[in-house]
Structure formats: C-alpha cells, structure tokens
Design an enzyme around this catalytic site. Structure first.
Site, short mmCIF file in Angstrom:
data_model
loop_
_atom_site.label_atom_id
_atom_site.label_comp_id
_atom_site.label_asym_id
_atom_site.label_seq_id
_atom_site.Cartn_x
_atom_site.Cartn_y
_atom_site.Cartn_z
N ASP A 133 0.82 -1.21 0.00
CA ASP A 133 0.00 0.00 0.00
C ASP A 133 0.86 1.27 0.00
OD1 ASP A 133 -2.41 1.35 0.08
OD2 ASP A 133 -3.15 0.37 1.88
N ASP B 50 -10.17 3.42 -3.27
CA ASP B 50 -10.91 2.23 -2.84
C ASP B 50 -12.30 2.12 -3.45
OD1 ASP B 50 -8.70 1.94 -1.36
OD2 ASP B 50 -9.70 1.84 0.59
C1 GAL Z 1 -6.10 1.31 1.36
C2 GAL Z 1 -6.22 0.29 0.25
C3 GAL Z 1 -7.31 -0.69 0.64
C4 GAL Z 1 -6.94 -1.36 1.94
C5 GAL Z 1 -6.69 -0.31 3.02
C6 GAL Z 1 -6.12 -0.91 4.30
O1 GAL Z 1 -5.10 2.22 1.06
O2 GAL Z 1 -6.50 0.92 -0.95
O3 GAL Z 1 -7.50 -1.63 -0.38
O4 GAL Z 1 -5.78 -2.13 1.75
O5 GAL Z 1 -5.77 0.68 2.58
O6 GAL Z 1 -5.86 0.03 5.28
#
Ligand code: GAL
Length: 401
Positions: free
Chosen positions: A148, A203
């Site tokens: 991430d 997301d």
């Molecule tokens: C976001 C990511 C999500 C999930 C989340 C976890 O940045 O896009 O898919 O992994 O973090 O905190």
C-alpha cells in the site's frame, strides 16, 4: 583485469536483483481479500473458514487460489529485532502455521503491508525494513504481497516499489507483487517490470455508480472506477495487470448489479479478488462468482484487456478479443427499467487496432454462447435479440463455426 571481473560481478548481481519474479500471474490472479468486509477485524479462524469455503463452495475448482490478509494482521509494534510479528491474539498460531493450513488445501497465501512508515490502519509499515520484511514473508511461505501507499510523505513511488520488488527477489521466494498506490503515480507507465498488478483507483465501495467522500479521499462505485481511466488497456497483459480493486460482489448491490460488476472485471482482465463473507454468501452470489465460463474469459491466455465498443441509449457494449479468434461481448443495461436489444451483426465493424484483432462478421459465421446461463444462442447469421433487466448483463462468447 581483476577490477573488470569485480565490476562484472557487481553488474550481474545488480541485474539479478533488479527484476521482479517472472512466470507469476500469467493470467489475472483469482482470490479473496479480507478488507472490503472485515477491515482490521480479522483472525485465524476466519481465514481458515474462508479457506474451507473455497473448497466446499467450489470456488477453488472454479480457479480461485489466493487468500490475502489485508491491513490489521500485525502487532502494533515490531519485536526487539525489528521483525514484524503477527498479532498474537488474532493469530495465535502465527503466519507460518496459517500458510501451512492454506497450502494444505491446495491454495496460496497473501499478506498486506505498506511502503510508508505505517500502514493505512496504523500498523508498522515497511519503510526502511523492506529486505527484513521480505525475508519474513519468505520464511512464512507467503505467496502474494499487497503493498500500500499510506504515510509515504515525499517518497518516490516508482523507487519505493522497486525497492520492495528487489527485496522480494533477494528473499528468493516467488511472491506475486500487488502494487496499491491507487493510480496516483500512474503505475501503468512504470510498473510493468516492478509488480504483477497495480491498482488503478482509490478504494472501491459497494454501489453501482456513486462516489462517497471522506474528506481528503473518496471511495468509488463500480462504474466510477471503470470510467476513471482511459488509454491504459494497452499495458495490461500476462504478468502485469491493471487492478480494478477487490470485488464487491455479494456486498449489497442487487444480484443483477453483481453479475454486471463481475462481467466487467472479467472483461477488463482485472484480478478477480472476492471481497465478501464467503461463510454467509447467498446461492446467487456464489453462482455468479463461480461462473466458470465467465471466469474463462478473464483467464484467456492472450490477456488482452477489453474495451468499450459503444454506450448509446444507456446500453454499454464491451468487447474482449480472445485466443483462437474468439471474442467476448457484454451488453449491460444501465437503465432503471428493462430493455430489449436487437443487435444486427452485419451492421457492425468490430476490431481492436491496438492488438491487431478484428471480428470478420461479413465473411464468417460465429456461434453465440450465453456464458452466465450456459446456453447456445444460435449464430451471427441472424440478429441477437434479448431482454435485459435493469443493471443486468448479457455476456456472450463468439466462436467461428
Ligand atoms: C487502502 C487500500 C485498501 C486497503 C486499506 C487498508 O489504502 O487501498 O485496499 O488495503 O488501505 O488500510
């Protein structure tokens, strides 16, 4: 002479490390990820149950393979030696034991971390620990890493992801590398040699076409993500995919919308990562997710990402060239009422210039197969007529007679 040999050794060593693992994700990865439904509320029993469900519900048989734990699997602090540790309450047996359980079912195991100092949910990130963390994953027999982009301040994305790629290579275990920087740094321009898939958006959220704001960022409905990026399909292919995010099938949209969402992810050659609770999923959800003829379109060995052919009168038509001169086509009804289609094959010139493919409807006849309903629908000598419910899809495959 000695100097030259040392230089050569250095260069060759550099080259060995400066590569991702080849031979992985030759078709888009199929699996499940914990985030969409569970966020950080995850534990060992849940993951084992999900692995059991893969087998029981026929999802493994349909091709799903990876079980990926997203954010929230770690302890809030590293141990005294700087090693990552699994949360001892959520995962009392540790990650190696969990990997062993998943492998015993013939499945593969994935974990999440982040290029920044902390993950998005505040757990230890890999910044400055990349090689050490990669060694931990390899020692736990991890097969997939989602990486991430939170808390990265001024880090250069390409460089940060290359560092982790090199660390995984040095750890010497084939691990699929899933880049998750939300498309902010246009990874489709640089990530082909870095990772095996890269997110193209922020997301996803479980709605057809909405945007939900959270202050500095938004979550995106299915059609918002589809429409967000133009001109990136040419970079998708075996071993390097545009990732349209974990799916929301089974998470609250209608069954028709779920079918259309699933059809689109297969057409886009996106990884198919389920994001629902498989323990409580309805029959219809599992039917959609395990629809083998639809999955086969996603897994076609050419790995060509599909494209929009037209979207007139609230009817989306998408095409995807397949191996053996076959084509997949989806018709999605965007209206709030049902619609009838009457598609005259002779009136359309269908081609994909980027990939040098064309569908010669004037000189050849193609058999038509309805992929969700496992039915033959005649051939392209006559018009294709069908009724499509609101937000529902007709997905067909054309094969030369
Ligand atoms: C976001 C990511 C999500 C999930 C989340 C976890 O940045 O896009 O898919 O992994 O973090 O905190």
């Amino acid at each position: 002479m000695k100097k030259a040999i040392i230089l050569l050794l250095l260069i060759s060593n550099f080259n060995v490390n400066a590569q991702k693992f080849e031979g992985l994700a030759k078709t888009p990865p199929l699996g499940w990820n914990s985030w969409n439904t569970f966020a950080t509320d995850i534990n060992e029993q849940l993951v084992k149950d999900i692995a059991d469900k893969f087998v029981e519900l026929g999802l493994k048989d349909a091709g799903y393979e990876y079980i990926v734990l997203d954010d929230g699997w770690m302890s809030k602090e590293r141990d005294a030696n700087g090693n990552l540790i699994a949360d001892p309450i959520k995962f009392p047996s540790g990650m190696k034991a969990l990997a062993e359980y998943i492998h015993s079912k013939g499945l593969k195991f994935g974990l999440y971390n982040c290029a920044g100092s902390k993950t998005c949910a505040g757990y230890p990130g890999s910044r400055g620990y990349e090689y050490q963390d990669a060694r931990s994953y390899a020692s736990w027999d991890v097969d997939y890493l989602k990486y991430d982009w939170c808390n990265t301040s001024k880090l250069n994305a390409e460089g940060a992801y290359m560092t982790m790629r090199d660390a995984l290579k040095a750890a010497n275990r084939p691990i699929v590398f899933s880049i998750c920087e939300w498309g902010d740094n246009e990874p489709w321009k640089w990530a082909q040699d870095v990772g095996h898939l890269w997110r193209v958006s922020g997301d996803i959220i479980n709605c057809w076409d909405c945007e939900v704001g959270h202050g500095s960022w938004s979550s995106w409905g299915v059609w918002k993500i589809i429409n967000m990026r133009k001109d990136i399909r040419k970079v998708a292919g075996p071993g390097h995919w545009n990732d349209f995010d974990m799916m929301e099938v089974g998470n609250g949209m209608t069954d028709a919308e779920d079918r259309s969402h699933f059809a689109m992810w297969t057409m886009l050659a996106s990884p198919l990562i389920m994001g629902n609770d498989l323990r409580t999923a309805s029959k219809e959800t599992i039917k959609t997710l395990s629809s083998k003829e639809v999955i086969a379109i996603n897994q076609d060995k050419l790995g060509i990402q599909g494209f929009r052919f037209s979207n007139e009168n609230d009817l989306e038509i998408w095409l995807k060239p397949l191996d053996n001169d076959a084509w997949a086509i989806v018709f999605i009804n965007m209206k709030d009422t049902s619609t009838t289609i009457n598609f005259d094959w002779k009136k359309h010139d269908i081609g994909d210039d980027i990939n040098g493919k064309s569908l010669d409807l004037k000189n050849s006849v193609f058999r038509i197969r309805d992929l969700f309903n496992h039915k033959n629908l005649g051939n392209t000598k006559s018009n294709l007529k069908a009724e499509i419910g609101t937000h529902d899809v007709l997905m067909i495959k054309l094969e030369k007679e």
